[in-house]
Write a protein that holds these residues in place. Sequence first.
Motif, short mmCIF file in Angstrom:
data_model
loop_
_atom_site.label_atom_id
_atom_site.label_comp_id
_atom_site.label_asym_id
_atom_site.label_seq_id
_atom_site.Cartn_x
_atom_site.Cartn_y
_atom_site.Cartn_z
N TYR A 20 70.92 37.12 35.84
CA TYR A 20 70.57 35.79 36.35
C TYR A 20 69.80 35.93 37.66
O TYR A 20 68.74 35.35 37.83
N ALA A 21 70.35 36.69 38.60
CA ALA A 21 69.70 36.86 39.90
C ALA A 21 68.36 37.56 39.76
O ALA A 21 67.38 37.19 40.43
N VAL A 22 68.29 38.55 38.90
CA VAL A 22 67.05 39.30 38.71
C VAL A 22 65.97 38.38 38.16
O VAL A 22 64.83 38.38 38.64
N GLU A 23 66.30 37.60 37.16
CA GLU A 23 65.31 36.71 36.53
C GLU A 23 64.83 35.64 37.50
O GLU A 23 63.62 35.40 37.61
N VAL A 24 65.75 35.02 38.23
CA VAL A 24 65.33 33.97 39.17
C VAL A 24 64.51 34.58 40.30
O VAL A 24 63.49 34.02 40.70
N ALA A 25 64.91 35.73 40.81
CA ALA A 25 64.14 36.39 41.88
C ALA A 25 62.73 36.72 41.42
O ALA A 25 61.78 36.64 42.19
N ARG A 26 62.58 37.05 40.16
CA ARG A 26 61.27 37.42 39.61
C ARG A 26 60.37 36.22 39.40
O ARG A 26 59.15 36.33 39.50
N THR A 27 60.95 35.04 39.14
CA THR A 27 60.13 33.92 38.69
C THR A 27 60.14 32.69 39.60
O THR A 27 59.40 31.75 39.35
N HIS A 28 60.96 32.66 40.63
CA HIS A 28 61.10 31.44 41.44
C HIS A 28 59.94 31.25 42.41
O HIS A 28 59.16 32.16 42.67
N SER A 29 59.88 30.06 42.96
CA SER A 29 59.03 29.82 44.13
C SER A 29 59.89 29.07 45.14
O SER A 29 60.85 28.38 44.79
#
Length: 108
Positions: A20-29
Amino acid sequence: MSTPLSHQPVPYQEITEPYYAVEVARTHSLDQAYGDDYVLICTCPRCGAALDIELFDPVYKAASTSAPPNPNPTGAREVPVSCVCRSEHDGRPEGRTGCGAYWPLELS
């Protein structure tokens, strides 16, 4: 940011997974809203809902005064984040929002 997934009507469950953290860190703004307040724009890694989450300055001040000194030399700070979508999720307690997913997000 990557193309958001379509919302998945998963049942409500308070849960976190390392990805979860990896995916959000990769795609968030992270957009500055005003002053020291920010809006996290991301997609819930569990249910796929598009999220706009306000991160207020008092969160940072409280974290910096109540937590031990940050050992991270870059000054990055870990902030807890959770899904706040308003979509239906079976089993969600009354008065709550989201699918139950939560994750840490490192901000610098």
